[in-house]
Design a protein around this motif. Structure first.
Motif, PDB file in Angstrom:
ATOM      1  N   PHE A   2       0.802  -1.223   0.000  1.00 50.38           N
ATOM      2  CA  PHE A   2       0.000   0.000   0.000  1.00 50.38           C
ATOM      3  C   PHE A   2       0.836   1.275   0.000  1.00 50.38           C
ATOM      4  N   ASP A   3       2.160   1.126   0.004  1.00 48.02           N
ATOM      5  CA  ASP A   3       3.079   2.275  -0.030  1.00 48.02           C
ATOM      6  C   ASP A   3       2.834   3.226   1.145  1.00 48.02           C
ATOM      7  N   ILE A   4       2.573   2.651   2.317  1.00 45.38           N
ATOM      8  CA  ILE A   4       2.346   3.428   3.524  1.00 45.38           C
ATOM      9  C   ILE A   4       2.537   2.508   4.721  1.00 45.38           C
ATOM     10  N   THR A   5       2.936   3.052   5.862  1.00 47.09           N
ATOM     11  CA  THR A   5       3.079   2.229   7.060  1.00 47.09           C
ATOM     12  C   THR A   5       1.708   2.019   7.705  1.00 47.09           C
ATOM     13  N   PRO A   6       1.536   0.955   8.497  1.00 46.21           N
ATOM     14  CA  PRO A   6       0.246   0.743   9.180  1.00 46.21           C
ATOM     15  C   PRO A   6      -0.127   1.918  10.078  1.00 46.21           C
ATOM     16  N   GLY A   7       0.865   2.472  10.794  1.00 45.85           N
ATOM     17  CA  GLY A   7       0.583   3.586  11.687  1.00 45.85           C
ATOM     18  C   GLY A   7       0.089   4.811  10.942  1.00 45.85           C
ATOM     19  N   ARG A   8       0.738   5.125   9.821  1.00 48.66           N
ATOM     20  CA  ARG A   8       0.323   6.287   9.038  1.00 48.66           C
ATOM     21  C   ARG A   8      -1.049   6.060   8.407  1.00 48.66           C
ATOM     22  N   PHE A   9      -1.295   4.850   7.938  1.00 51.48           N
ATOM     23  CA  PHE A   9      -2.593   4.533   7.350  1.00 51.48           C
ATOM     24  C   PHE A   9      -3.698   4.678   8.392  1.00 51.48           C
ATOM     25  N   LEU A  10      -3.455   4.165   9.603  1.00 47.98           N
ATOM     26  CA  LEU A  10      -4.433   4.281  10.681  1.00 47.98           C
ATOM     27  C   LEU A  10      -4.719   5.752  10.981  1.00 47.98           C
ATOM     28  N   HIS A  11      -3.665   6.562  11.062  1.00 45.74           N
ATOM     29  CA  HIS A  11      -3.830   7.980  11.371  1.00 45.74           C
ATOM     30  C   HIS A  11      -4.653   8.676  10.283  1.00 45.74           C
ATOM     31  N   GLU A  12      -4.326   8.404   9.026  1.00 41.47           N
ATOM     32  CA  GLU A  12      -5.063   9.037   7.925  1.00 41.47           C
ATOM     33  C   GLU A  12      -6.532   8.631   7.932  1.00 41.47           C
ATOM     34  N   GLN A  13      -6.790   7.348   8.145  1.00 45.85           N
ATOM     35  CA  GLN A  13      -8.171   6.882   8.165  1.00 45.85           C
ATOM     36  C   GLN A  13      -8.957   7.524   9.298  1.00 45.85           C
ATOM     37  N   ARG A  14      -8.327   7.644  10.463  1.00 46.31           N
ATOM     38  CA  ARG A  14      -8.999   8.266  11.596  1.00 46.31           C
ATOM     39  C   ARG A  14      -9.315   9.738  11.318  1.00 46.31           C
ATOM     40  N   MET A  15      -8.345  10.460  10.768  1.00 44.84           N
ATOM     41  CA  MET A  15      -8.554  11.882  10.518  1.00 44.84           C
ATOM     42  C   MET A  15      -9.643  12.111   9.468  1.00 44.84           C
ATOM     43  N   ARG A  16      -9.639  11.344   8.412  1.00 44.86           N
ATOM     44  CA  ARG A  16     -10.642  11.544   7.360  1.00 44.86           C
ATOM     45  C   ARG A  16     -12.045  11.141   7.847  1.00 44.86           C
ATOM     46  N   HIS A  17     -12.079  10.079   8.661  1.00 52.58           N
ATOM     47  CA  HIS A  17     -13.368   9.674   9.230  1.00 52.58           C
ATOM     48  C   HIS A  17     -13.876  10.749  10.187  1.00 52.58           C
ATOM     49  N   ALA A  18     -12.977  11.304  10.990  1.00 54.78           N
ATOM     50  CA  ALA A  18     -13.362  12.359  11.926  1.00 54.78           C
ATOM     51  C   ALA A  18     -13.904  13.578  11.176  1.00 54.78           C
ATOM     52  N   HIS A  19     -13.272  13.917  10.071  1.00 57.86           N
ATOM     53  CA  HIS A  19     -13.729  15.068   9.284  1.00 57.86           C
ATOM     54  C   HIS A  19     -15.152  14.836   8.786  1.00 57.86           C
ATOM     55  N   ARG A  20     -15.436  13.618   8.319  1.00 55.47           N
ATOM     56  CA  ARG A  20     -16.783  13.320   7.847  1.00 55.47           C
ATOM     57  C   ARG A  20     -17.803  13.415   8.988  1.00 55.47           C
ATOM     58  N   LEU A  21     -17.412  12.954  10.173  1.00 48.88           N
ATOM     59  CA  LEU A  21     -18.314  13.019  11.317  1.00 48.88           C
ATOM     60  C   LEU A  21     -18.603  14.463  11.709  1.00 48.88           C
ATOM     61  N   LEU A  22     -17.568  15.301  11.701  1.00 52.84           N
ATOM     62  CA  LEU A  22     -17.765  16.714  12.034  1.00 52.84           C
ATOM     63  C   LEU A  22     -18.651  17.399  10.997  1.00 52.84           C
ATOM     64  N   GLU A  23     -18.446  17.050   9.733  1.00 51.91           N
ATOM     65  CA  GLU A  23     -19.285  17.616   8.674  1.00 51.91           C
ATOM     66  C   GLU A  23     -20.749  17.214   8.848  1.00 51.91           C
ATOM     67  N   SER A  24     -20.974  16.023   9.417  1.00 56.11           N
ATOM     68  CA  SER A  24     -22.352  15.543   9.600  1.00 56.11           C
ATOM     69  C   SER A  24     -23.025  16.167  10.814  1.00 56.11           C
ATOM     70  N   GLY A  25     -22.259  16.943  11.577  1.00 61.63           N
ATOM     71  CA  GLY A  25     -22.842  17.638  12.718  1.00 61.63           C
ATOM     72  C   GLY A  25     -22.442  17.124  14.076  1.00 61.63           C
ATOM     73  N   GLN A  26     -21.565  16.113  14.153  1.00 62.04           N
ATOM     74  CA  GLN A  26     -21.144  15.602  15.456  1.00 62.04           C
ATOM     75  C   GLN A  26     -20.233  16.592  16.159  1.00 62.04           C
ATOM     76  N   GLN A  27     -20.253  16.547  17.503  1.00 62.68           N
ATOM     77  CA  GLN A  27     -19.384  17.393  18.298  1.00 62.68           C
ATOM     78  C   GLN A  27     -17.946  16.875  18.262  1.00 62.68           C
ATOM     79  N   VAL A  28     -17.008  17.740  18.654  1.00 61.63           N
ATOM     80  CA  VAL A  28     -15.591  17.367  18.625  1.00 61.63           C
ATOM     81  C   VAL A  28     -15.332  16.151  19.511  1.00 61.63           C
ATOM     82  N   ALA A  29     -15.901  16.129  20.710  1.00 60.53           N
ATOM     83  CA  ALA A  29     -15.684  14.997  21.619  1.00 60.53           C
ATOM     84  C   ALA A  29     -16.230  13.705  21.028  1.00 60.53           C
ATOM     85  N   GLN A  30     -17.390  13.788  20.368  1.00 60.97           N
ATOM     86  CA  GLN A  30     -17.965  12.593  19.737  1.00 60.97           C
ATOM     87  C   GLN A  30     -17.057  12.061  18.634  1.00 60.97           C
ATOM     88  N   ALA A  31     -16.542  12.965  17.805  1.00 63.11           N
ATOM     89  CA  ALA A  31     -15.634  12.549  16.733  1.00 63.11           C
ATOM     90  C   ALA A  31     -14.355  11.963  17.305  1.00 63.11           C
TER      91      ALA A  31
END
Length: 295
Positions: free
Chosen positions: A235-264
């Protein structure tokens, strides 16, 4: 050694040993004891088959003396790794000393299922017990040990118990298992590729859990270094970096949907929103509060 089932936190705080079964062939045992007199009691391994025990000394010291066999030591701040096959002997504790120990007990079948057939090389070829390692417990294990103690005291999440237990297993056994035969340079076996894809799927599906490299490696049955190298190759990426990217992008989608920062934060594996906010700002260049609903 007699094991009892601990059903609540009050039982857990009393003296004795309690066994918590996490999986077929994998158990977590907690011992709390302060004998007024020197204690010598009959002890035997809890599985009918061979396996491995990881003992983490949290307080005090004790020893195990196998009948007509070796002595095994346990002490505070050290991890003792033993391989066994139908071992019987005596557990000994000094008078007036508080002993606190946490043990992970894995059968041969469980080891093969999670770590592959190479794990069988660590097991005794005949009945008995042998010490594979006696070493200071690394600082990286501290958070997992504390989490397990807290989860046991509060009857916490079963999946959280499993994650922290597997992380400790992977961390301790990584240096003890023989390295797998290396495939030809630049090639990867189909089985290893499938395990690496499995690890990627676990990351994507379990973003809200405290995933670690040791846990992922143990869960898919690969060494940590092999998992990292294979992940980078596929995948041309380390597991740690992939996990971090997935978490950040998922969090962004949750915030866009109206969730609070703590929930995300909680939904992406962070237990402290302030840590999440710092990670989010570092990744996107703006704080999570700047994300607008429907942006």
């Amino acid at each position: 050694m007699q094991y009892g089932a601990s059903s609540n936190s009050r039982d857990f705080l009393q003296q004795g040993t309690w066994l918590h079964r996490l999986d077929d062939g994998l158990a977590l045992a907690f011992t709390r004891c302060r004998p007024p007199r020197a204690l010598i009691e009959t002890s035997h391994t809890p599985h009918a088959e061979a396996g491995i025990i990881l003992t983490f000394g949290l307080l005090g010291s004790s020893e195990y003396r196998e009948y007509c066999g070796p002595r095994v030591d346990f002490c505070r701040g050290h991890t003792t790794v033993t391989a066994f096959d139908h071992s019987r002997g005596e557990r000994r504790m000094p008078a007036g000393e508080s002993v606190l120990q946490l043990r992970l007990i894995a059968s041969a079948e469980w080891l093969t299922r999670y770590l592959g057939k190479s794990s069988q090389a660590t097991l005794p070829t005949s009945s008995g017990i042998r010490t594979l390692a006696f070493r200071p417990t690394p600082a990286s294990s501290g958070a997992h040990l504390q989490a397990l103690r807290t989860l046991l005291q509060t009857n916490g999440s079963r999946i959280q118990l499993h994650i922290h237990a597997l992380s400790l297993m992977g961390e301790q056994l990584e240096t003890l298992l023989p390295p797998p035969a290396a495939p030809a340079k630049g090639r990867m076996t189909t089985a290893d590729a499938e395990r690496i894809h499995q690890a990627r799927n676990i990351i994507v599906e379990e973003l809200d859990t405290p995933l670690t490299l040791a846990y992922l490696a143990a869960r898919v049955g690969l060494g940590e270094q092999k998992l990292k190298a294979g992940f980078q190759h596929l995948f041309d990426i380390t597991p740690g970096r992939f996990l971090h990217e997935q978490r950040m992008r998922h969090a962004h989608r949750l915030l866009e949907s109206g969730q609070q920062v703590a929930q995300a934060a909680y939904a992406t594996g962070y237990r402290h929103p302030s840590n999440f906010s710092a990670a989010f700002s570092g990744f996107f260049g703006y704080p999570p509060k700047a994300v607008k609903h429907g942006r």
